[in-house]
Design an enzyme around this catalytic site. Structure first.
Site, mmCIF file in Angstrom:
data_model
loop_
_atom_site.group_PDB
_atom_site.id
_atom_site.type_symbol
_atom_site.label_atom_id
_atom_site.label_comp_id
_atom_site.label_asym_id
_atom_site.label_seq_id
_atom_site.Cartn_x
_atom_site.Cartn_y
_atom_site.Cartn_z
ATOM 1 N N HIS A 47 -3.731 -5.037 0.363
ATOM 2 C CA HIS A 47 -3.241 -5.477 1.672
ATOM 3 C C HIS A 47 -3.354 -6.996 1.804
ATOM 4 O O HIS A 47 -4.349 -7.496 2.343
ATOM 5 C CB HIS A 47 -4.065 -4.822 2.790
ATOM 6 C CG HIS A 47 -3.718 -3.395 3.033
ATOM 7 N ND1 HIS A 47 -2.659 -3.010 3.836
ATOM 8 C CD2 HIS A 47 -4.279 -2.249 2.582
ATOM 9 C CE1 HIS A 47 -2.594 -1.683 3.872
ATOM 10 N NE2 HIS A 47 -3.563 -1.197 3.124
ATOM 11 N N GLU B 43 -1.953 -8.758 3.869
ATOM 12 C CA GLU B 43 -1.852 -9.117 5.298
ATOM 13 C C GLU B 43 -3.158 -8.879 6.059
ATOM 14 O O GLU B 43 -3.327 -9.380 7.170
ATOM 15 C CB GLU B 43 -0.706 -8.327 5.950
ATOM 16 C CG GLU B 43 -0.994 -6.894 6.360
ATOM 17 C CD GLU B 43 -1.109 -5.874 5.223
ATOM 18 O OE1 GLU B 43 -1.222 -4.673 5.530
ATOM 19 O OE2 GLU B 43 -1.105 -6.255 4.028
ATOM 20 N N CYS C 44 0.831 -1.208 0.000
ATOM 21 C CA CYS C 44 0.000 0.000 0.000
ATOM 22 C C CYS C 44 0.877 1.275 0.000
ATOM 23 O O CYS C 44 1.489 1.585 -1.002
ATOM 24 C CB CYS C 44 -1.009 -0.017 1.155
ATOM 25 S SG CYS C 44 -2.357 1.163 0.921
#
Length: 242
Positions: free
Chosen positions: A187, A189, A99
């Site tokens: 993202h 994660e 990001c």
């Protein structure tokens, strides 16, 4: 392949929610990327905490996180981070940017970044992977869904970088530079609960409107990101297996 050493460069303050549930964003990244026998360190670069020059060489790879700050800003820590990234590029260290991390890498390498003309992208987005040997070796499908939460993007690639993925909203969802640098706009994660909490925080800070927030939340229902595939891709890149 134990004994490798990695650093997470934290570019955001931990929210109370992420602190409570995951021991901070560092915990979120380690949960996705860590394998047995590795050492993971964190540096809160947004608080001015950077690895010492003479210690950089000890690390096999670096991860740059998302941030509430603009990657096109000129805060002191952002300028220091740009210098560090140029150094890491010179040393051919593995660097994975997520990001804000993706955008700041684009900037450090000579690309152009800024506000996306299409506005915020919040939710689960389908991204299309460039047909490449890299992805074939990991047996990935032609498209993967990923959690997104951004209003800035890489507008123009750095010289000699290549687009690895795109979406209907964002032309550069992922890029690669040499064998050592990769940026991902989404993202990999994040979990859906992290995003839902973030949507509420953006709403409370008047950064998005209520109707937009409700729409983003409703789109999450029954929709899942391809977390395992992204995990495989990030680990494969960071640890030189692709």
């Amino acid at each position: 392949m134990g004994g490798q050493k990695f650093a997470v460069l934290l570019c955001a303050e931990d929210s109370d929610y992420v602190k409570k549930m995951y021991l901070g964003y560092f915990g979120v990244f380690v949960r996705m990327l860590e394998e047995e026998g590795e050492i993971w360190d964190k540096f809160r670069v947004s608080n001015g905490e950077f690895p010492e020059d003479e210690k950089i060489g000890e690390y096999d790879g670096f991860v740059i996180t998302g941030s509430g700050n603009d990657a096109h800003g000129n805060d002191l820590w952002i300028c220091k981070l740009l210098n560090l990234l140029k150094k890491l590029d010179g040393m051919k260290k593995k660097v994975l940017g997520i990001c804000f991390g993706h955008q700041i890498l684009g900037r450090a390498l000579g690309g152009n970044i800024g506000r996306a003309s299409s506005g915020w992208d919040i939710g689960i987005t389908n991204v299309y992977l460039q047909s490449s040997a890299t992805f074939r070796s990991l047996k990935l499908p032609a498209s993967l869904s990923i959690i997104e939460c951004h209003r800035d993007e890489v507008l123009e690639l750095p010289p000699n970088a290549e687009v690895m993925a795109w979406s209907n909203k964002t032309g550069i969802e992922m890029f690669r530079y040499g064998d050592h640098i990769m940026g991902i706009q989404g993202h990999p994660e994040y979990t859906k609960d992290i995003l839902l909490n973030l949507i509420n925080r953006l709403l409370n800070r008047d950064l998005i409107q209520e109707s937009f927030a409700e729409e983003a939340k409703s789109k999450l229902e029954g929709n899942e990101p391809h977390k395992e595939a992204w995990k495989k891709l990030c680990i494969g890149f960071l640890k030189g297996r692709m």
